[in-house]
Design a protein around this motif. Sequence first.
Motif, PDB file in Angstrom:
ATOM      1  N   PHE A 196     -24.903 -57.603  66.362  1.00 20.20           N
ATOM      2  CA  PHE A 196     -24.519 -58.985  66.643  1.00 20.20           C
ATOM      3  C   PHE A 196     -25.333 -59.577  67.793  1.00 20.20           C
ATOM      4  O   PHE A 196     -25.635 -60.769  67.800  1.00 20.20           O
ATOM      5  CB  PHE A 196     -23.032 -59.067  66.990  1.00 20.20           C
ATOM      6  N   ALA A 197     -25.696 -58.737  68.765  1.00 14.18           N
ATOM      7  CA  ALA A 197     -26.379 -59.237  69.960  1.00 14.18           C
ATOM      8  C   ALA A 197     -27.831 -59.619  69.696  1.00 14.18           C
ATOM      9  O   ALA A 197     -28.332 -60.587  70.277  1.00 14.18           O
ATOM     10  CB  ALA A 197     -26.324 -58.189  71.073  1.00 14.18           C
ATOM     11  N   ILE A 198     -28.527 -58.897  68.817  1.00 11.43           N
ATOM     12  CA  ILE A 198     -29.973 -59.134  68.715  1.00 11.43           C
ATOM     13  C   ILE A 198     -30.473 -59.558  67.342  1.00 11.43           C
ATOM     14  O   ILE A 198     -31.596 -60.061  67.225  1.00 11.43           O
ATOM     15  CB  ILE A 198     -30.771 -57.892  69.164  1.00 11.43           C
ATOM     16  N   ALA A 199     -29.689 -59.364  66.283  1.00 14.63           N
ATOM     17  CA  ALA A 199     -30.171 -59.692  64.935  1.00 14.63           C
ATOM     18  C   ALA A 199     -29.839 -61.129  64.570  1.00 14.63           C
ATOM     19  O   ALA A 199     -28.708 -61.576  64.734  1.00 14.63           O
ATOM     20  CB  ALA A 199     -29.566 -58.736  63.919  1.00 14.63           C
ATOM     21  N   ASP A 200     -30.836 -61.853  64.074  1.00 20.43           N
ATOM     22  CA  ASP A 200     -30.612 -63.225  63.621  1.00 20.43           C
ATOM     23  C   ASP A 200     -30.359 -63.252  62.123  1.00 20.43           C
ATOM     24  O   ASP A 200     -29.378 -63.813  61.669  1.00 20.43           O
ATOM     25  CB  ASP A 200     -31.821 -64.087  63.965  1.00 20.43           C
ATOM     26  N   THR A 213     -35.341 -60.436  61.286  1.00 21.85           N
ATOM     27  CA  THR A 213     -35.715 -61.446  62.277  1.00 21.85           C
ATOM     28  C   THR A 213     -34.747 -61.320  63.444  1.00 21.85           C
ATOM     29  O   THR A 213     -33.534 -61.451  63.275  1.00 21.85           O
ATOM     30  CB  THR A 213     -35.633 -62.867  61.697  1.00 21.85           C
ATOM     31  N   PHE A 214     -35.302 -61.053  64.634  1.00 25.83           N
ATOM     32  CA  PHE A 214     -34.472 -60.883  65.823  1.00 25.83           C
ATOM     33  C   PHE A 214     -34.341 -62.217  66.554  1.00 25.83           C
ATOM     34  O   PHE A 214     -35.037 -63.186  66.249  1.00 25.83           O
ATOM     35  CB  PHE A 214     -35.054 -59.799  66.721  1.00 25.83           C
ATOM     36  N   ARG A 215     -33.443 -62.266  67.502  1.00 24.67           N
ATOM     37  CA  ARG A 215     -33.100 -63.534  68.142  1.00 24.67           C
ATOM     38  C   ARG A 215     -34.246 -64.145  68.940  1.00 24.67           C
ATOM     39  O   ARG A 215     -34.215 -65.325  69.274  1.00 24.67           O
ATOM     40  CB  ARG A 215     -31.870 -63.379  69.033  1.00 24.67           C
ATOM     41  N   ASP A 216     -35.258 -63.361  69.280  1.00 26.69           N
ATOM     42  CA  ASP A 216     -36.410 -63.925  69.989  1.00 26.69           C
ATOM     43  C   ASP A 216     -37.473 -64.432  69.029  1.00 26.69           C
ATOM     44  O   ASP A 216     -38.519 -64.915  69.437  1.00 26.69           O
ATOM     45  CB  ASP A 216     -37.025 -62.869  70.909  1.00 26.69           C
ATOM     46  N   GLY A 217     -37.206 -64.302  67.712  1.00 27.19           N
ATOM     47  CA  GLY A 217     -38.165 -64.741  66.709  1.00 27.19           C
ATOM     48  C   GLY A 217     -39.042 -63.634  66.163  1.00 27.19           C
ATOM     49  O   GLY A 217     -39.769 -63.836  65.192  1.00 27.19           O
ATOM     50  N   THR A 218     -38.985 -62.448  66.771  1.00 29.14           N
ATOM     51  CA  THR A 218     -39.771 -61.314  66.288  1.00 29.14           C
ATOM     52  C   THR A 218     -39.328 -60.913  64.878  1.00 29.14           C
ATOM     53  O   THR A 218     -38.134 -60.809  64.622  1.00 29.14           O
ATOM     54  CB  THR A 218     -39.623 -60.099  67.234  1.00 29.14           C
ATOM     55  N   VAL A 219     -40.285 -60.698  63.985  1.00 26.34           N
ATOM     56  CA  VAL A 219     -39.986 -60.276  62.628  1.00 26.34           C
ATOM     57  C   VAL A 219     -40.593 -58.886  62.410  1.00 26.34           C
ATOM     58  O   VAL A 219     -41.781 -58.679  62.650  1.00 26.34           O
ATOM     59  CB  VAL A 219     -40.576 -61.253  61.588  1.00 26.34           C
ATOM     60  N   ILE A 220     -39.755 -57.951  61.973  1.00 22.09           N
ATOM     61  CA  ILE A 220     -40.209 -56.576  61.740  1.00 22.09           C
ATOM     62  C   ILE A 220     -39.836 -56.168  60.328  1.00 22.09           C
ATOM     63  O   ILE A 220     -38.683 -56.321  59.905  1.00 22.09           O
ATOM     64  CB  ILE A 220     -39.601 -55.600  62.761  1.00 22.09           C
ATOM     65  N   GLU A 221     -40.806 -55.640  59.599  1.00 18.93           N
ATOM     66  CA  GLU A 221     -40.541 -55.141  58.261  1.00 18.93           C
ATOM     67  C   GLU A 221     -40.104 -53.684  58.363  1.00 18.93           C
ATOM     68  O   GLU A 221     -40.770 -52.865  59.000  1.00 18.93           O
ATOM     69  CB  GLU A 221     -41.802 -55.252  57.391  1.00 18.93           C
ATOM     70  N   ALA A 222     -38.990 -53.385  57.724  1.00 21.60           N
ATOM     71  CA  ALA A 222     -38.455 -52.015  57.811  1.00 21.60           C
ATOM     72  C   ALA A 222     -38.313 -51.437  56.411  1.00 21.60           C
ATOM     73  O   ALA A 222     -37.896 -52.124  55.490  1.00 21.60           O
ATOM     74  CB  ALA A 222     -37.113 -52.019  58.501  1.00 21.60           C
TER      75      ALA A 222
END
Length: 222
Positions: A196-200, A213-222
């Motif tokens: 809840f804290a970091i995932a958008d 997509t994280f709350r800072d806008g970073t996108v990571i493919e997993a």
Amino acid sequence: MKRRKEKGGHHSGTTCFSSKIVCGECGNFYGSKVWHSTSKYRRAIWQCNHKFKGSAKCGTPHFAEATLKQSFLNAFNQLITNKEEIMENCEIIKKVLTDTADLNSEAEKLQGEIVVVTELIRQCVEENAHSIIDQAQYQQRYNGLVARYEKAKEKLEKTEELRQARRVKREQLDAFISTLLRQDSVLTEFDETLWFAIADKVTVYASDNIQFTFRDGTVIEA
């Protein structure tokens, strides 16, 4: 809430993934489905809510919740390998995207405009009540002032929405940075509070292409 409404989703409160997973093909939310609910083969899966509603079926896959949790762990562990760089970027983003100085100035001007126009409307009505005035001219003047008032009011409401959005974004980024600072080791178990804290949001394109997509806008493919 606005994003859920636009995508036709809702938050049931039964799972932390509700209204968070987006189909990369049609843009609708994923929802939790139960297969073979009355048999020994009962299985809970996540699937695009719009998969079978259109003329063409979405090609995005369904998957078990355990898969999503493991994918989040993979993405988060990639994130903390660049923790220092990401936190620096967050501070830059905060300065650029969450500053409300311009909006504060605009809101102050609009509030002043509303005060002025409100007084002009009062004077217009009072003058009409105590003087003999051409009613067509009076109505035209009155309508013009009311339109001016409504325009300023609408602009102020939009400005307040933008100010609130920027304040929320700042709070989210502060929470995101605080969470990263506390995390100094690889995550091995899914943590709902951390989610809840970091995932958008999560965007699903294929079984081997799930993007977080994280709350800072970073996108990571997993």
